[in-house]
Structure formats: structure tokens, C-alpha cells
Scaffold this motif. Sequence first.
Motif, PDB file in Angstrom:
ATOM      1  N   PHE A 168       0.850  -1.184   0.000  1.00 21.44           N
ATOM      2  CA  PHE A 168       0.000   0.000   0.000  1.00 21.44           C
ATOM      3  C   PHE A 168       0.885   1.234   0.000  1.00 21.44           C
ATOM      4  CE2 PHE A 168      -2.498   3.369   1.832  1.00 21.44           C
ATOM      5  CZ  PHE A 168      -3.764   3.158   1.341  1.00 21.44           C
ATOM      6  N   GLU A 169       0.617   2.142  -0.939  1.00 23.38           N
ATOM      7  CA  GLU A 169       1.388   3.382  -1.022  1.00 23.38           C
ATOM      8  C   GLU A 169       0.810   4.408  -0.052  1.00 23.38           C
ATOM      9  OE1 GLU A 169       4.113   3.793  -2.700  1.00 23.38           O
ATOM     10  OE2 GLU A 169       4.034   1.793  -3.599  1.00 23.38           O
ATOM     11  N   SER A 170       1.593   4.776   0.944  1.00 21.81           N
ATOM     12  CA  SER A 170       1.157   5.740   1.945  1.00 21.81           C
ATOM     13  C   SER A 170       2.095   6.936   1.952  1.00 21.81           C
ATOM     14  CB  SER A 170       1.144   5.099   3.337  1.00 21.81           C
ATOM     15  OG  SER A 170       0.838   6.048   4.342  1.00 21.81           O
ATOM     16  N   ALA A 171       1.548   8.076   2.372  1.00 25.01           N
ATOM     17  CA  ALA A 171       2.358   9.282   2.478  1.00 25.01           C
ATOM     18  C   ALA A 171       3.283   9.222   3.695  1.00 25.01           C
ATOM     19  CB  ALA A 171       1.462  10.509   2.567  1.00 25.01           C
ATOM     20  N   PHE A 172       3.121   8.198   4.545  1.00 28.52           N
ATOM     21  CA  PHE A 172       3.868   8.122   5.800  1.00 28.52           C
ATOM     22  C   PHE A 172       4.648   6.809   5.868  1.00 28.52           C
ATOM     23  CE2 PHE A 172      -0.233  10.254   6.408  1.00 28.52           C
ATOM     24  CZ  PHE A 172       0.217  11.554   6.566  1.00 28.52           C
ATOM     25  N   ASP A 173       5.837   6.884   6.426  1.00 28.82           N
ATOM     26  CA  ASP A 173       6.690   5.706   6.524  1.00 28.82           C
ATOM     27  C   ASP A 173       6.108   4.670   7.473  1.00 28.82           C
ATOM     28  OD1 ASP A 173       8.502   6.810   4.753  1.00 28.82           O
ATOM     29  OD2 ASP A 173       9.742   7.699   6.331  1.00 28.82           O
ATOM     30  N   VAL A 174       5.489   5.139   8.551  1.00 31.23           N
ATOM     31  CA  VAL A 174       4.948   4.230   9.557  1.00 31.23           C
ATOM     32  C   VAL A 174       3.438   4.374   9.578  1.00 31.23           C
ATOM     33  CG1 VAL A 174       4.973   3.539  11.974  1.00 31.23           C
ATOM     34  CG2 VAL A 174       7.043   4.485  10.932  1.00 31.23           C
ATOM     35  N   GLY A 175       2.728   3.248   9.466  1.00 33.94           N
ATOM     36  CA  GLY A 175       1.276   3.276   9.479  1.00 33.94           C
ATOM     37  C   GLY A 175       0.685   1.887   9.434  1.00 33.94           C
ATOM     38  N   PHE A 176      -0.643   1.829   9.279  1.00 36.64           N
ATOM     39  CA  PHE A 176      -1.354   0.555   9.326  1.00 36.64           C
ATOM     40  C   PHE A 176      -0.883  -0.424   8.254  1.00 36.64           C
ATOM     41  CE2 PHE A 176      -3.450   2.600   5.878  1.00 36.64           C
ATOM     42  CZ  PHE A 176      -4.007   1.592   5.112  1.00 36.64           C
ATOM     43  N   HIS A 177      -0.410   0.107   7.125  1.00 35.96           N
ATOM     44  CA  HIS A 177       0.012  -0.749   6.019  1.00 35.96           C
ATOM     45  C   HIS A 177       1.192  -1.645   6.398  1.00 35.96           C
ATOM     46  CE1 HIS A 177       2.244   3.025   5.891  1.00 35.96           C
ATOM     47  NE2 HIS A 177       3.218   2.390   5.293  1.00 35.96           N
ATOM     48  N   GLN A 178       1.940  -1.271   7.441  1.00 38.50           N
ATOM     49  CA  GLN A 178       3.056  -2.103   7.876  1.00 38.50           C
ATOM     50  C   GLN A 178       2.610  -3.270   8.750  1.00 38.50           C
ATOM     51  OE1 GLN A 178       5.409   1.145   9.634  1.00 38.50           O
ATOM     52  NE2 GLN A 178       6.994   0.645   8.120  1.00 38.50           N
ATOM     53  N   GLY A 179       1.388  -3.193   9.251  1.00 39.72           N
ATOM     54  CA  GLY A 179       0.886  -4.260  10.118  1.00 39.72           C
ATOM     55  C   GLY A 179      -0.031  -5.230   9.406  1.00 39.72           C
ATOM     56  N   ILE A 180      -0.210  -5.049   8.074  1.00 40.81           N
ATOM     57  CA  ILE A 180      -1.137  -5.878   7.306  1.00 40.81           C
ATOM     58  C   ILE A 180      -0.460  -6.344   6.022  1.00 40.81           C
ATOM     59  CG2 ILE A 180      -3.391  -5.950   6.154  1.00 40.81           C
ATOM     60  CD1 ILE A 180      -4.278  -3.684   8.015  1.00 40.81           C
ATOM     61  N   GLU A 181      -0.681  -7.588   5.644  1.00 32.58           N
ATOM     62  CA  GLU A 181      -0.172  -8.119   4.391  1.00 32.58           C
ATOM     63  C   GLU A 181      -1.311  -8.225   3.389  1.00 32.58           C
ATOM     64  OE1 GLU A 181       2.179 -12.058   2.616  1.00 32.58           O
ATOM     65  OE2 GLU A 181       1.834 -11.844   4.776  1.00 32.58           O
ATOM     66  N   TYR A 182      -1.057  -7.787   2.138  1.00 34.84           N
ATOM     67  CA  TYR A 182      -2.065  -7.787   1.081  1.00 34.84           C
ATOM     68  C   TYR A 182      -1.615  -8.679  -0.067  1.00 34.84           C
ATOM     69  CZ  TYR A 182      -3.350  -3.378   3.411  1.00 34.84           C
ATOM     70  OH  TYR A 182      -3.693  -2.415   4.336  1.00 34.84           O
ATOM     71  N   ARG A 183      -2.535  -9.497  -0.579  1.00 42.52           N
ATOM     72  CA  ARG A 183      -2.262 -10.292  -1.772  1.00 42.52           C
ATOM     73  C   ARG A 183      -3.502 -10.251  -2.680  1.00 42.52           C
ATOM     74  NH1 ARG A 183       2.411 -13.187  -1.791  1.00 42.52           N
ATOM     75  NH2 ARG A 183       3.493 -13.376   0.221  1.00 42.52           N
ATOM     76  N   PHE A 184      -3.376  -9.541  -3.801  1.00 44.85           N
ATOM     77  CA  PHE A 184      -4.474  -9.420  -4.759  1.00 44.85           C
ATOM     78  C   PHE A 184      -4.458 -10.600  -5.718  1.00 44.85           C
ATOM     79  CE2 PHE A 184      -4.355  -5.057  -3.347  1.00 44.85           C
ATOM     80  CZ  PHE A 184      -5.649  -4.590  -3.531  1.00 44.85           C
ATOM     81  N   VAL A 185      -5.639 -11.187  -5.925  1.00 42.43           N
ATOM     82  CA  VAL A 185      -5.794 -12.194  -6.977  1.00 42.43           C
ATOM     83  C   VAL A 185      -6.611 -11.628  -8.135  1.00 42.43           C
ATOM     84  CG1 VAL A 185      -5.523 -14.157  -5.438  1.00 42.43           C
ATOM     85  CG2 VAL A 185      -7.795 -13.203  -5.790  1.00 42.43           C
ATOM     86  N   ALA A 186      -7.165 -10.429  -7.968  1.00 37.35           N
ATOM     87  CA  ALA A 186      -7.825  -9.686  -9.047  1.00 37.35           C
ATOM     88  C   ALA A 186      -7.832  -8.225  -8.644  1.00 37.35           C
ATOM     89  CB  ALA A 186      -9.251 -10.180  -9.284  1.00 37.35           C
ATOM     90  N   GLY A 187      -7.474  -7.332  -9.582  1.00 42.19           N
ATOM     91  CA  GLY A 187      -7.414  -5.916  -9.267  1.00 42.19           C
ATOM     92  C   GLY A 187      -6.139  -5.543  -8.539  1.00 42.19           C
ATOM     93  N   ASP A 188      -6.113  -4.293  -8.055  1.00 41.40           N
ATOM     94  CA  ASP A 188      -4.936  -3.766  -7.373  1.00 41.40           C
ATOM     95  C   ASP A 188      -5.305  -2.417  -6.775  1.00 41.40           C
ATOM     96  OD1 ASP A 188      -2.148  -2.146  -7.463  1.00 41.40           O
ATOM     97  OD2 ASP A 188      -1.757  -4.294  -7.306  1.00 41.40           O
ATOM     98  N   PHE A 189      -4.493  -1.938  -5.816  1.00 42.88           N
ATOM     99  CA  PHE A 189      -4.737  -0.606  -5.266  1.00 42.88           C
ATOM    100  C   PHE A 189      -4.702   0.464  -6.365  1.00 42.88           C
ATOM    101  CE2 PHE A 189      -3.142  -2.369  -1.095  1.00 42.88           C
ATOM    102  CZ  PHE A 189      -4.325  -2.166  -0.410  1.00 42.88           C
ATOM    103  N   ALA A 190      -3.813   0.295  -7.335  1.00 45.07           N
ATOM    104  CA  ALA A 190      -3.641   1.296  -8.388  1.00 45.07           C
ATOM    105  C   ALA A 190      -4.585   1.090  -9.568  1.00 45.07           C
ATOM    106  CB  ALA A 190      -2.197   1.284  -8.881  1.00 45.07           C
TER     107      ALA A 190
END
Length: 264
Positions: free
Chosen positions: A136-158
Motif C-alpha cells: 500500500f502506497e502511503s504518504a507516511f513511513d509508519v502506518g497501518f500498512h506495515q501491520g497488514i499483508e495484502y495479496r491481490f488475486v484480481a485488481g490492485d490498489f492502483a
Amino acid sequence: MEAFYLPDPSDPTRFESTELTRGPWSPDAQHGGPPSALLGHVIERCEPRENFRVARVAVEILGPVPLAPLVVEAKVTRPGRSVELIEATMSSERGPVLKANAWRIRQAEPELELPDGIVADETRPGPDTAAAETHFESAFDVGFHQGIEYRFVAGDFAELGPATCWLRLRRPIVAGTTPSPLERTLVAADHGNGISTVLDWNSYLFINTDLTVTLHREPIGEWICLDAVTYPEPNGTGLAESRLFDEKGAVGRGTQTLLIGHRK
């Protein structure tokens, strides 16, 4: 940071928010997933009853949740022999920021004998079928995105449009505890709007005012899958709907009411 929240040893209703709760838009505001899961954490510990489980949680977002100490309280407001209602509130020094209602239901014992084919058995491609972890692209170095793993099988954040994504926690919601299936589901379900937006992030804002999760069975394992779609309207109202799965099949639904507008 060992967890999203640190419990206060002297007060079971108080929790210190760590930087892992930070959302993508403000350095001082939390992503909606972790505080929703913290409400679930407290709800499950409110006067627990054997052979009962939480079947639905409706979270109302009253305002931004600050990166600050929080007070979270829950009580049974409608007791019953088979069904009971639990109400929970989350407050900061500014006042209430979230509230939730949860239905806890007694499970059948022995289990019901249902006709063949009536139980949902639909599945989605598992997290191991994803090409790689998505960051996940975040404006901050430290945030919720560091505590969660994402794996897309269809689509994407972008990629605009519906998406199917598996999520799992890298850290516990509350330090010293193991995340429950309900906690894992609540933090995942709050991503439905974010993974399935149909509008350009740079031109539009889409803020969810609530999160409702209904589970017809308890998820198994660390991974929760969202098969999500967003429905925007020209009047500025929208709906994000997520079908929820674990690796064995369907487990429930998540919905979010959206405020949509032009980003200034």
C-alpha cells in the motif's frame, strides 16, 4: 511496535494507540480498520457466554480517530436466552469517536441437519495464487500498512474497479493477545472501499461513515478475502460491498456507506 494497541495494565478500558494505526491521509488520524477491530476485541470480552458468538457488528464512525489514548467500553443492553445485543463506544479526550452495536447469538447444539447443497461452499483463488505481495502506497513511513499483508488475486490498489484481495495481520490488534476471527475480519472488511474504488484517488475523496459486517460462520485461519465492489452515485452517496471468504469458502458480507466528493 508489537501491536496496533497497548493495553493499560491499570485500566482494562484504556488502550494506547501505536503508530501502526495511522491511516494514509493524516499523520494524526487512524485508519478505520484497527479501531473497528479494537471494538470487536472489547465486544467479545463483554460478559462472554459459552456457545454464543458475535454474528453481526455495525460500527458508526462519529469522527476521525486520533493517534492518542482511547477508552473503549461495552455493555449488554438487550439480554436474552438465545440472542443478545451488545453496545460499545470508543472515546478519546475529544469525546466519542466510534460506537458499535453487535448481535451475539446462541449456536445450535447439536448442529442442525440441513439439506445437501444448501450451505454456501463457493471459494476464491487462495492467497498463494497471487503473483506477489502488494504494498500500500502511503504518504507516511509508519502506518497501518506495515501491520497488514495484502495479496491481490484480481485488481490492485492502483487499478480502478472491483477487486479480490486476501489480507492478514502481521501484528496483533492488542499486545499480548492473539487476534480473534472477528478482529481479523473487521480490520480486513474496512478495506472494501479502498481496494475497489472506481474513481481516481487524486481527484475524488470517498469516506465511509460506517462499517457493517455480518458473519454466517466464523472464519478459519489467518487470511480473510474481500471480493469487493463500489457503487458511486452522482448525488455524492455510494456503497462499498464486500463478499467475505476464508480459504474454505464464504463466511459473510461487509458494507460501507460512502460520502463521495471532489478532492480539493
